[in-house]
Write a protein that holds these residues in place. Structure first.
Motif, short mmCIF file in Angstrom:
data_model
loop_
_atom_site.label_atom_id
_atom_site.label_comp_id
_atom_site.label_asym_id
_atom_site.label_seq_id
_atom_site.Cartn_x
_atom_site.Cartn_y
_atom_site.Cartn_z
N ASN A 1 9.98 -6.39 8.18
CA ASN A 1 10.26 -6.91 6.38
C ASN A 1 11.57 -7.45 6.05
O ASN A 1 11.98 -7.99 7.16
N PRO A 2 11.94 -7.09 4.93
CA PRO A 2 12.97 -8.61 4.76
C PRO A 2 14.33 -8.29 5.35
O PRO A 2 14.91 -8.89 5.43
N SER A 3 14.07 -6.65 5.57
CA SER A 3 16.28 -6.41 6.56
C SER A 3 15.86 -6.95 7.74
O SER A 3 16.37 -7.41 7.98
N TRP B 1 18.81 -10.80 0.19
CA TRP B 1 17.29 -12.06 0.02
C TRP B 1 17.87 -12.40 -1.32
O TRP B 1 17.74 -11.77 -2.40
N LEU C 1 16.23 -9.79 -3.77
CA LEU C 1 14.12 -9.16 -3.55
C LEU C 1 13.90 -7.70 -4.31
O LEU C 1 13.21 -7.52 -4.86
N GLY D 1 17.51 -6.08 3.42
CA GLY D 1 17.26 -7.67 3.51
C GLY D 1 17.05 -7.26 1.31
O GLY D 1 16.25 -8.82 0.69
N LEU D 2 16.99 -5.97 0.99
CA LEU D 2 16.40 -6.14 -0.36
C LEU D 2 17.42 -6.66 -1.32
O LEU D 2 16.76 -7.57 -2.33
#
Length: 56
Positions: free
Chosen positions: A20-22, A39, A47, A35-36
């Motif tokens: 996942n993004p994190s 990014w 994101l 990460g949400l």
């Protein structure tokens, strides 16, 4: 097994798939981050902002 990271240049020498993004942001930064929100596009949109705009 060889490491996917070149320690001398701190660069990936092969693709690394993260869940996942994190996880990806934590991997890059070296500490816990969201990460949400971390990014961002070139114009500064996170994101999370992009995902929210697609829901509407």
């Amino acid at each position: 097994m060889d490491s996917p990271i070149n320690i001398s240049t701190l660069s990936a020498v092969e693709d690394i798939l993260l869940r996942n993004p994190s996880y990806a942001a934590t991997f890059v930064i070296g500490g816990h981050v969201n990460g949400l929100t971390e990014w961002k596009t070139k114009d500064g949109r996170s994101l999370k902002e992009i995902e929210n705009s697609e829901d509407n």
